[in-house]
Design an enzyme around this catalytic site. Structure first.
Site, PDB file in Angstrom:
ATOM      1  N   GLY A   8       0.832  -1.201   0.000  1.00 12.16           N
ATOM      2  CA  GLY A   8       0.000   0.000   0.000  1.00 12.16           C
ATOM      3  C   GLY A   8       0.860   1.242   0.000  1.00 12.16           C
ATOM      4  O   GLY A   8       2.052   1.188   0.338  1.00 12.16           O
ATOM      5  N   CYS A  13       5.271  -6.083   1.578  1.00 13.32           N
ATOM      6  CA  CYS A  13       5.579  -4.644   1.590  1.00 13.32           C
ATOM      7  C   CYS A  13       4.872  -3.964   2.765  1.00 13.32           C
ATOM      8  O   CYS A  13       5.242  -4.197   3.914  1.00 13.32           O
ATOM      9  CB  CYS A  13       5.199  -4.021   0.245  1.00 13.32           C
ATOM     10  SG  CYS A  13       5.871  -2.362  -0.021  1.00 13.32           S
ATOM     11  N   TYR A  14       3.854  -3.140   2.527  1.00 16.00           N
ATOM     12  CA  TYR A  14       3.135  -2.479   3.618  1.00 16.00           C
ATOM     13  C   TYR A  14       2.549  -3.518   4.580  1.00 16.00           C
ATOM     14  O   TYR A  14       2.520  -3.306   5.799  1.00 16.00           O
ATOM     15  CB  TYR A  14       2.031  -1.598   3.041  1.00 16.00           C
ATOM     16  CG  TYR A  14       1.259  -0.799   4.060  1.00 16.00           C
ATOM     17  CD1 TYR A  14       1.791   0.379   4.586  1.00 16.00           C
ATOM     18  CD2 TYR A  14      -0.002  -1.204   4.487  1.00 16.00           C
ATOM     19  CE1 TYR A  14       1.078   1.131   5.527  1.00 16.00           C
ATOM     20  CE2 TYR A  14      -0.714  -0.470   5.411  1.00 16.00           C
ATOM     21  CZ  TYR A  14      -0.176   0.690   5.930  1.00 16.00           C
ATOM     22  OH  TYR A  14      -0.889   1.424   6.858  1.00 16.00           O
ATOM     23  N   SER A  31     -22.302  -9.313 -27.606  1.00 14.79           N
ATOM     24  CA  SER A  31     -21.537  -8.316 -28.354  1.00 14.79           C
ATOM     25  C   SER A  31     -20.642  -8.962 -29.400  1.00 14.79           C
ATOM     26  O   SER A  31     -20.202  -8.293 -30.333  1.00 14.79           O
ATOM     27  CB  SER A  31     -20.665  -7.495 -27.396  1.00 14.79           C
ATOM     28  OG  SER A  31     -19.606  -8.292 -26.893  1.00 14.79           O
ATOM     29  N   GLY A  32     -20.353 -10.252 -29.233  1.00 10.12           N
ATOM     30  CA  GLY A  32     -19.417 -10.920 -30.112  1.00 10.12           C
ATOM     31  C   GLY A  32     -18.006 -10.917 -29.570  1.00 10.12           C
ATOM     32  O   GLY A  32     -17.106 -11.514 -30.158  1.00 10.12           O
ATOM     33  N   ASP A  35     -15.851 -12.088 -23.793  1.00 11.11           N
ATOM     34  CA  ASP A  35     -16.590 -12.267 -22.547  1.00 11.11           C
ATOM     35  C   ASP A  35     -18.030 -12.708 -22.794  1.00 11.11           C
ATOM     36  O   ASP A  35     -18.491 -13.711 -22.251  1.00 11.11           O
ATOM     37  CB  ASP A  35     -16.573 -10.968 -21.735  1.00 11.11           C
ATOM     38  CG  ASP A  35     -15.182 -10.437 -21.523  1.00 11.11           C
ATOM     39  OD1 ASP A  35     -14.221 -11.233 -21.571  1.00 11.11           O
ATOM     40  OD2 ASP A  35     -15.030  -9.217 -21.330  1.00 11.11           O
ATOM     41  N   LYS A  59      -9.557 -11.846 -17.408  1.00 10.00           N
ATOM     42  CA  LYS A  59      -9.715 -12.055 -18.851  1.00 10.00           C
ATOM     43  C   LYS A  59      -9.003 -13.307 -19.347  1.00 10.00           C
ATOM     44  O   LYS A  59      -9.575 -14.092 -20.108  1.00 10.00           O
ATOM     45  CB  LYS A  59      -9.197 -10.824 -19.603  1.00 10.00           C
ATOM     46  CG  LYS A  59      -9.169 -10.969 -21.109  1.00 10.00           C
ATOM     47  CD  LYS A  59     -10.552 -10.966 -21.728  1.00 10.00           C
ATOM     48  CE  LYS A  59     -11.102  -9.554 -21.778  1.00 10.00           C
ATOM     49  NZ  LYS A  59     -12.367  -9.492 -22.544  1.00 10.00           N
ATOM     50  N   GLU A  81       4.785 -10.694  -6.695  1.00  6.50           N
ATOM     51  CA  GLU A  81       3.755 -10.803  -7.732  1.00  6.50           C
ATOM     52  C   GLU A  81       4.157 -10.201  -9.064  1.00  6.50           C
ATOM     53  O   GLU A  81       3.508 -10.466 -10.088  1.00  6.50           O
ATOM     54  CB  GLU A  81       2.446 -10.159  -7.243  1.00  6.50           C
ATOM     55  CG  GLU A  81       2.464  -8.647  -7.089  1.00  6.50           C
ATOM     56  CD  GLU A  81       2.977  -8.171  -5.744  1.00  6.50           C
ATOM     57  OE1 GLU A  81       2.701  -7.008  -5.390  1.00  6.50           O
ATOM     58  OE2 GLU A  81       3.653  -8.956  -5.048  1.00  6.50           O
ATOM     59  N   HIS A  91       8.147  -7.415  -3.755  1.00  7.69           N
ATOM     60  CA  HIS A  91       6.879  -7.786  -4.388  1.00  7.69           C
ATOM     61  C   HIS A  91       7.046  -9.057  -5.212  1.00  7.69           C
ATOM     62  O   HIS A  91       7.598  -9.026  -6.315  1.00  7.69           O
ATOM     63  CB  HIS A  91       6.389  -6.646  -5.288  1.00  7.69           C
ATOM     64  CG  HIS A  91       5.888  -5.466  -4.526  1.00  7.69           C
ATOM     65  ND1 HIS A  91       4.583  -5.342  -4.109  1.00  7.69           N
ATOM     66  CD2 HIS A  91       6.540  -4.362  -4.078  1.00  7.69           C
ATOM     67  CE1 HIS A  91       4.436  -4.202  -3.449  1.00  7.69           C
ATOM     68  NE2 HIS A  91       5.611  -3.592  -3.404  1.00  7.69           N
TER      69      HIS A  91
END
Length: 537
Positions: free
Chosen positions: A80, A107-108, A248-249, A252, A392, A196, A194
Site C-alpha cells: 500500500g 511490503c506495507y 456483443s461478439g 466475454d 480475462k 507478484e 513484491h
C-alpha cells in the site's frame, strides 16, 4: 461467482456498498488477499490463482469475521502507498492473526505485521523503488531452495530495521536491513519485496511455498475446471425460465453465451444489438457465427439510429457510458417482451470489471462498465454472471475448454460502449464514427499482417475532437488526428505501451492518411497503466 439471485436494483445498492459477492468455486481451497491500496494488489490475487489456488481480493477493513466465514487456507496482506505512522493509514485488525491460518505480509503488509508484533519500522533516508538485490542470510521455510543472491522488485520508503521478537530475519536488500522474516511457530511471514511482479524472478516460487508448503492448499484450481460447476449453478439458478443474453461478439459475452447454452440449451436467446458503435463489418460476423456455427437462437436488432439520437450532443465519457448501458437494457426489455417471459439476463461481467467499477468497499471507481456500474436501477431482469470471478485470461481458458475457435478466444478486448468512447472529447457522430471505424480497420489489418495480434493485449485507434492543419497535394488541409493505442498486459490491471516496429507504424500512418481523406495526422500514445488507463474514456 454468486449462487443467489440479484435484481438490478439490488445490484445497484450492493455496488454502492460492497458489491454482489464473488464466491469461490466449491470443493477448492482459497487464500484471501486483503487490499491495503497497493498498485499491485489485484496482481497478487492473479498470481495466487496462477499457482493453482483460488483467490479473491477483499478490502482491508472487511474484518476477521468475514475472512473466517470464507474458511480460507491462508491470508495475504497486500502492499500500500501509506506510511504505517501516517494519520488515517490503514491498520491491521489484530483478530486476523488469531484465525489459526498462515499470514503473509507483502511490503506495507509486512510493515504492519512488524509494527503490531513489536518489530522496528522506521522511515528510511533513501527509498527503495524498482529493481533491487536480495541477499538471503537464513532461508528458513519461505525462501528455502532459492539462490542466496537474487533480484527483486521493491517499492517502499518505510523500512523494517528489526524483526519482531521470536521471528527470524531471513534476508536483506540494499536499503532494507530486514527484507523478509518469519515465525513458523506462529505461522506469520513477511517480505518487503513484491513477489507478484515479473521483475521478481523467484516471486512465484515464494508464493507457491507459502500456498502449498505453509498453508497446505491444494494447487489444483484452474479456470477451465469451473465449467462443470458453473453449468450446475446456472441450471440451479434459472430452472426452466427463459433467459436472454446481450451478445456483443467479444470474448466475454461469447464465452458466457456458450457456457449458458450448454447449461440450458434453447431456453437461452441471444440478443445482438447493432448500435452503430462496432468495428467494421463486425455485426455481420457476429450474427453469422452464432447462428450458423453455434446454432444458438439469436435476435439481431438494428438500433444505430436509436443510439446515435440518444448520444447527440453528449461528450462527457461517463454520460456516454450511462446512456449506452441504459439503452442496451431498454432494447433487451423490448426484445424480451417479444420473445416471451424472459426472467434472466446473462452478462459477461469479469472480476476486473467489478474491481474497476468500484465493486467493493474502498475500491476506487476508475470508470463504470455498462455491465456493472452502468446498469439502470429499474432493471427488470435478474442477472446471470458466470464469469464474474474470472480475469480475462482465465475467461480465455474457459473458452478454449468449451471449444470456441482460436480467433474468437484470442479476440482483443472491446469495450461495451464501443467506438463511442473512442471518439474522445466530443460527440460521437455518424461521420466521426465512420472515420474511426475505417482507421481502426487499417490498424488491425496491418497488426495482423505483421503477426503481432496475439502479442498485444489491445490495439485500437482514438479520434480526439481535434483538427490540425496539414498539406496534401500542395493544398492546405484541416483534418482529424488519429491516435494509435497499443498495449501489452497480462490481465488489464496494469499495462505497458507496446513497442511497435517503426516501419510498421510508418505503414499504418501512411495508409490512414492516404486512404482516409478526413485524416491528416497520426500520433502514438506511449502511456502505460498506471498512470493512464488503457481506454482514453
Amino acid at each position: 461467482m454468486t449462487d443467489h439471485l440479484v435484481t438490478a436494483s439490488t445490484a445497484a445498492t450492493e455496488l454502492a456498498d460492497e458489491s454482489a459477492p464473488v464466491e469461490r468455486p466449491t470443493a477448492v481451497d482459497e487464500v484471501v488477499v486483503l487490499d491495503y491500496g497497493g498498485q499491485y494488489s489485484q496482481l497478487i490475487a492473479r498470481r495466487v490463482r496462477e499457482c493453482g489456488v483460488f483467490s479473491e481480493l477483499l478490502p482491508h477493513h472487511v474484518g476477521a469475521e468475514e475472512v473466517r466465514r470464507r474458511k480460507p487456507k491462508g491470508l495475504i496482506l497486500s502492499g500500500g502507498p501509506a506510511s504505517v505512522y501516517a494519520d488515517g493509514a490503514p491498520r491491521l485488525d489484530p483478530e486476523l492473526l488469531e484465525l489459526g491460518i498462515p499470514v503473509l505480509g507483502i511490503c506495507y503488509g509486512m510493515q504492519l505485521l512488524a509494527l503490531k508484533l513489536g518489530g522496528r519500522v522506521e522511515g528510511a533516508e533513501v527509498g527503495e523503488f524498482g529493481r533491487s538485490q536480495l541477499t538471503v542470510h537464513e532461508p528458513g521455510t519461505l525462501l528455502a531452495g532459492l539462490p542466496s543472491e537474487q533480484a527483486c522488485w521493491m517499492s517502499h520508503r518505510d523500512t523494517v530495521y528489526e524483526a519482531p521478537p521470536g521471528f527470524t530475519a531471513l534476508a536483506s536488500s540494499t536499503e532494507s536491513p530486514v527484507a523478509a522474516f518469519e515465525s513458523t511457530e506462529r505461522g506469520i511471514y513477511g517480505i518487503q519485496f513484491h513477489p507478484e511482479v515479473v521483475h521478481t524472478p523467484y516471486g512465484q516460487d515464494v508464493l507457491k511455498t507459502f500456498l502449498g508448503g505453509v498453508c497446505g492448499a491444494d494447487l489444483t484450481w484452474s479456470a477451465a475446471s469451473i465449467v462443470e460447476e458453473q453449468i450446475a449453478r446456472i441450471r440451479a439458478q434459472v430452472g426452466d425460465a427463459r433467459v436472454i443474453c446481450g451478445l456483443s461478439g467479444g470474448v466475454d459475452s461469447s464465452v458466457a453465451a456458450v457456457l449458458v447454452h450448454q447449461a440450458i440449451g434453447d431456453q437461452l436467446t441471444c440478443i445482438f444489438v447493432d448500435h452503430g458503435l462496432m468495428r467494421k463489418d463486425e455485426g455481420d460476423q457476429v450474427v453469422k457465427a452464432f447462428r450458423e456455427q453455434y446454432g444458438i437462437p439469436l435476435v439481431a436488432v438494428d438500433a444505430e439510429d436509436r443510439f446515435l439520437d440518444k448520444l447527440a450532443g453528449v461528450s462527457e465519457p461517463e454520460a456516454k457510458r450511462k446512456i449506452i448501458g441504459a439503452e442496451f437494457i431498454r432494447v433487451f426489455e423490448e426484445e424480451a417482451a417479444k420473445i416471451g417471459d424472459a426472467k434472466f439476463l446473462v452478462q459477461g461481467t469479469l472480476y476486473s470489471d467489478v474491481i474497476e467499477s468500484g465493486g467493493g468497499t474502498g475500491a476506487a471507481t476508475i470508470k463504470s462498465h455498462h455491465n456493472v456500474g452502468g446498469l439502470p436501477d429499474d432493471l427488470e431482469f435478474e442477472l446471470v454472471e458466470p464469469l464474474r470471478a474470472l480475469f480475462k485470461d482465465e475467461v480465455r481458458a474457459v473458452g478454449a475448454e468449451l471449444g470456441l475457435p482460436e480467433r474468437l478466444v484470442w479476440r482483443q478486448p472491446f469495450p461495451g460502449p464501443g467506438l463511442a468512447i473512442r471518439v474522445v472529447g466530443g460527440e460521437a457522430t455518424k461521420e466521426r464514427l465512420d472515420v474511426l471505424r475505417d482507421a481502426d480497420y487499417i490498424l488491425q489489418d496491418e497488426i495482423r499482417n505483421a503477426g503481432l495480434y496475439r502479442d498485444l493485449w489491445q490495439s485500437f485507434c482514438v479520434l480526439p475532437d481535434v483538427r490540425t492543419v496539414g498539406v496534401q497535394g500542395d493544398e492546405r488541409t484541416y483534418g482529424y488526428v488519429v491516435v494509435i493505442r497499443a498495449v501489452t498486459s497480462d490481465d488489464a490491471m496494469t499495462a505497458d505501451w507496446a513497442r511497435l516496429p517503426y516501419d510498421l507504424l510508418e505503414q499504418i500512418a501512411s495508409r490512414m492518411i492516404n486512404e482516409l481523406r478526413e485524416v491528416n495526422r497520426v500520433v502514438l500514445d506511449i502511456t502505460s497503466k498506471p498512470p493512464g488507463t488503457i481506454e482514453w474514456e
